[in-house]
Design a protein around this motif. Sequence first.
Motif, PDB file in Angstrom:
ATOM      1  N   SER B  16       0.832  -1.208   0.000  1.00 17.34           N
ATOM      2  CA  SER B  16       0.000   0.000   0.000  1.00 17.34           C
ATOM      3  C   SER B  16       0.860   1.248   0.000  1.00 17.34           C
ATOM      4  CB  SER B  16      -0.872   0.062   1.259  1.00 17.34           C
ATOM      5  OG  SER B  16      -1.638  -1.092   1.411  1.00 17.34           O
ATOM      6  N   ASP B  17       0.385   2.260  -0.710  1.00 15.07           N
ATOM      7  CA  ASP B  17       1.053   3.551  -0.689  1.00 15.07           C
ATOM      8  C   ASP B  17       0.160   4.505   0.095  1.00 15.07           C
ATOM      9  OD1 ASP B  17       2.243   5.966  -1.119  1.00 15.07           O
ATOM     10  OD2 ASP B  17       1.788   6.060  -3.257  1.00 15.07           O
ATOM     11  N   TRP B  18       0.478   4.680   1.373  1.00 13.11           N
ATOM     12  CA  TRP B  18      -0.404   5.498   2.228  1.00 13.11           C
ATOM     13  C   TRP B  18      -0.400   6.963   1.793  1.00 13.11           C
ATOM     14  CZ3 TRP B  18       1.269   9.593   5.243  1.00 13.11           C
ATOM     15  CH2 TRP B  18       2.643   9.695   5.446  1.00 13.11           C
ATOM     16  N   GLN B  19       0.608   7.340   0.997  1.00 12.89           N
ATOM     17  CA  GLN B  19       0.672   8.728   0.541  1.00 12.89           C
ATOM     18  C   GLN B  19      -0.073   8.946  -0.774  1.00 12.89           C
ATOM     19  OE1 GLN B  19       4.948   8.644   1.220  1.00 12.89           O
ATOM     20  NE2 GLN B  19       4.760  10.578   2.330  1.00 12.89           N
ATOM     21  N   ARG B  20      -0.669   7.868  -1.265  1.00 13.62           N
ATOM     22  CA  ARG B  20      -1.473   7.986  -2.474  1.00 13.62           C
ATOM     23  C   ARG B  20      -2.612   8.993  -2.258  1.00 13.62           C
ATOM     24  NH1 ARG B  20      -5.071   3.232  -5.431  1.00 13.62           N
ATOM     25  NH2 ARG B  20      -5.869   4.702  -6.979  1.00 13.62           N
ATOM     26  N   ARG B  21      -2.910   9.776  -3.298  1.00 11.14           N
ATOM     27  CA  ARG B  21      -3.959  10.789  -3.188  1.00 11.14           C
ATOM     28  C   ARG B  21      -5.294  10.132  -2.813  1.00 11.14           C
ATOM     29  NH1 ARG B  21      -7.551  13.239  -6.610  1.00 11.14           N
ATOM     30  NH2 ARG B  21      -6.949  11.807  -8.272  1.00 11.14           N
ATOM     31  N   GLY B  22      -5.915  10.621  -1.780  1.00 14.04           N
ATOM     32  CA  GLY B  22      -7.225  10.112  -1.379  1.00 14.04           C
ATOM     33  C   GLY B  22      -7.183   8.983  -0.363  1.00 14.04           C
ATOM     34  N   PHE B  23      -6.040   8.364  -0.208  1.00 14.36           N
ATOM     35  CA  PHE B  23      -5.932   7.175   0.666  1.00 14.36           C
ATOM     36  C   PHE B  23      -6.276   7.513   2.118  1.00 14.36           C
ATOM     37  CE2 PHE B  23      -3.713   3.923   3.159  1.00 14.36           C
ATOM     38  CZ  PHE B  23      -3.986   2.757   2.463  1.00 14.36           C
ATOM     39  N   LEU B  24      -5.578   8.489   2.687  1.00 16.81           N
ATOM     40  CA  LEU B  24      -5.831   8.839   4.091  1.00 16.81           C
ATOM     41  C   LEU B  24      -7.266   9.320   4.291  1.00 16.81           C
ATOM     42  CD1 LEU B  24      -2.612  10.737   5.300  1.00 16.81           C
ATOM     43  CD2 LEU B  24      -3.211   8.342   5.626  1.00 16.81           C
ATOM     44  N   GLU B  25      -7.750  10.119   3.330  1.00 13.63           N
ATOM     45  CA  GLU B  25      -9.086  10.710   3.454  1.00 13.63           C
ATOM     46  C   GLU B  25     -10.186   9.651   3.444  1.00 13.63           C
ATOM     47  OE1 GLU B  25      -6.702  11.716   1.478  1.00 13.63           O
ATOM     48  OE2 GLU B  25      -6.360  13.850   1.879  1.00 13.63           O
ATOM     49  N   LYS B  26      -9.965   8.553   2.711  1.00 13.80           N
ATOM     50  CA  LYS B  26     -10.979   7.494   2.635  1.00 13.80           C
ATOM     51  C   LYS B  26     -11.068   6.698   3.929  1.00 13.80           C
ATOM     52  CE  LYS B  26     -12.987   6.811  -1.538  1.00 13.80           C
ATOM     53  NZ  LYS B  26     -13.630   8.135  -1.617  1.00 13.80           N
ATOM     54  N   ILE B  27      -9.937   6.570   4.609  1.00 11.62           N
ATOM     55  CA  ILE B  27      -9.870   5.678   5.765  1.00 11.62           C
ATOM     56  C   ILE B  27      -9.977   6.403   7.095  1.00 11.62           C
ATOM     57  CG2 ILE B  27      -8.406   4.009   6.976  1.00 11.62           C
ATOM     58  CD1 ILE B  27      -6.999   3.389   4.427  1.00 11.62           C
ATOM     59  N   LYS B  30     -10.703  13.367  10.137  1.00  9.82           N
ATOM     60  CA  LYS B  30      -9.816  14.546  10.196  1.00  9.82           C
ATOM     61  C   LYS B  30      -8.850  14.455  11.382  1.00  9.82           C
ATOM     62  CE  LYS B  30     -10.743  18.012   7.134  1.00  9.82           C
ATOM     63  NZ  LYS B  30     -11.400  17.147   6.165  1.00  9.82           N
ATOM     64  N   SER B  31      -9.396  14.096  12.547  1.00 10.96           N
ATOM     65  CA  SER B  31      -8.519  14.091  13.728  1.00 10.96           C
ATOM     66  C   SER B  31      -7.501  12.948  13.645  1.00 10.96           C
ATOM     67  CB  SER B  31      -9.321  14.049  15.022  1.00 10.96           C
ATOM     68  OG  SER B  31      -9.922  12.800  15.191  1.00 10.96           O
ATOM     69  N   GLU B  32      -7.888  11.841  13.034  1.00  7.54           N
ATOM     70  CA  GLU B  32      -6.914  10.751  12.852  1.00  7.54           C
ATOM     71  C   GLU B  32      -5.812  11.164  11.868  1.00  7.54           C
ATOM     72  OE1 GLU B  32     -10.167   7.150  13.573  1.00  7.54           O
ATOM     73  OE2 GLU B  32      -9.619   7.760  11.551  1.00  7.54           O
ATOM     74  N   GLN B  33      -6.215  11.881  10.818  1.00  5.44           N
ATOM     75  CA  GLN B  33      -5.213  12.355   9.851  1.00  5.44           C
ATOM     76  C   GLN B  33      -4.218  13.292  10.524  1.00  5.44           C
ATOM     77  OE1 GLN B  33      -6.910  13.800   6.063  1.00  5.44           O
ATOM     78  NE2 GLN B  33      -8.688  12.551   6.520  1.00  5.44           N
ATOM     79  N   GLU B  34      -4.725  14.111  11.460  1.00  4.39           N
ATOM     80  CA  GLU B  34      -3.832  15.013  12.199  1.00  4.39           C
ATOM     81  C   GLU B  34      -2.852  14.227  13.060  1.00  4.39           C
ATOM     82  OE1 GLU B  34      -6.079  18.003  14.304  1.00  4.39           O
ATOM     83  OE2 GLU B  34      -6.952  18.673  12.393  1.00  4.39           O
ATOM     84  N   ILE B  35      -3.381  13.187  13.726  1.00  8.21           N
ATOM     85  CA  ILE B  35      -2.498  12.346  14.556  1.00  8.21           C
ATOM     86  C   ILE B  35      -1.376  11.769  13.688  1.00  8.21           C
ATOM     87  CG2 ILE B  35      -2.338  10.232  15.952  1.00  8.21           C
ATOM     88  CD1 ILE B  35      -5.288  10.627  16.734  1.00  8.21           C
ATOM     89  N   LYS B  73     -15.928   4.901   9.931  1.00  6.65           N
ATOM     90  CA  LYS B  73     -16.971   4.715  10.926  1.00  6.65           C
ATOM     91  C   LYS B  73     -16.386   4.290  12.275  1.00  6.65           C
ATOM     92  CE  LYS B  73     -21.603   2.950  10.377  1.00  6.65           C
ATOM     93  NZ  LYS B  73     -22.426   1.934   9.728  1.00  6.65           N
ATOM     94  N   LEU B  74     -15.159   3.779  12.226  1.00 12.67           N
ATOM     95  CA  LEU B  74     -14.464   3.359  13.442  1.00 12.67           C
ATOM     96  C   LEU B  74     -13.495   4.487  13.789  1.00 12.67           C
ATOM     97  CD1 LEU B  74     -14.192   0.235  11.518  1.00 12.67           C
ATOM     98  CD2 LEU B  74     -14.638  -0.159  13.938  1.00 12.67           C
ATOM     99  N   ARG B  75     -13.773   5.177  14.889  1.00 10.86           N
ATOM    100  CA  ARG B  75     -13.019   6.386  15.211  1.00 10.86           C
ATOM    101  C   ARG B  75     -12.014   6.128  16.328  1.00 10.86           C
ATOM    102  NH1 ARG B  75     -15.454  11.239  13.901  1.00 10.86           N
ATOM    103  NH2 ARG B  75     -16.970  10.963  12.225  1.00 10.86           N
ATOM    104  N   CYS B  76     -10.754   6.370  16.007  1.00  6.15           N
ATOM    105  CA  CYS B  76      -9.680   6.062  16.963  1.00  6.15           C
ATOM    106  C   CYS B  76      -9.303   7.249  17.830  1.00  6.15           C
ATOM    107  CB  CYS B  76      -8.404   5.668  16.222  1.00  6.15           C
ATOM    108  SG  CYS B  76      -8.550   4.224  15.200  1.00  6.15           S
TER     109      CYS B  76
END
Lengths: 84, 184
Positions: B16-27, B30-35, B73-76
């Motif tokens: 997986s390429d986690w830096q792929r466009r859209g990857f982080l946003e799909k999974i 916002k607060s998880e992306q900040e973490i 839907k699963l919020r960490c």
Amino acid sequence: MTNIDLIASLKKIVKPYIQNEVAFENLTEETDFINDLKINSANLVDVVLDVEDEFDIEIDNESMEKMLNVKAAIEIISTKLNSK
Amino acid sequence: MIGNDIIDLQLAAHQSDWQRRGFLEKIFTKSEQEIILNSRNPFQTVWLLWSMKESVYKAFVQQHFRRFFNPKKLRCRLFDVNRGTVRINGIEYSTRSQVDNKFIHTIVSADAFFLLRIGNSNRQEDVYQSLLLAFSKHCGFQQTDLQLKKNAIGIPKIYKDNILLKNSVSISHHGNYWAFAFTN
């Protein structure tokens, strides 16, 4: 686009991620991405992103939620294409 | 109910390429992306949060018998690399993680008593055999009397002489690493 065309496009998209060749060769509408094709769940995100790019559509989270098998994917893609 | 997830970091980097466009946003929310983006090792944090979501998803499916694909839907929430919570449908689950430079493992269990094993092998059959061996020792059964089967939605179940046992089981396998856990 007919369902046959859609399945053919979808087959091309999932190919890099599958881990069960036999299930892939015998792919039908009933084929499950994770249980049958053994696609890693993190790679299911790549399938969704590739589908978005290929068909120039956006798959919202509610639609993605159901995208576990070929049939659901085809239905979602058709619906999105028709509402374009 | 119990859920666990293991990630072979070397394979994850390749698959997986986690830096792929859209990857982080799909999974991730916002607060998880900040973490992730504020962490010292974003790659590791991506897979730590993913393993938390996956382990809780597995436990959730055991309870609700319904599969879905919607990681957001699963919020960490992350307290430190070893402890966090994942919330879904208003219920919060506590997770325990183990972070190594080779793998990441997370477990969630509603039962206080469970047995967890982590090991090396890329063969699914080895994992099943190890599980049945550990289970037979733990319960004082003969390994040959036990069978491991997955039900219609992919949840593993242990049978003794073809009778379903009530222990919750969770199996995880990725690349060269496997882990399994079962409740008492």
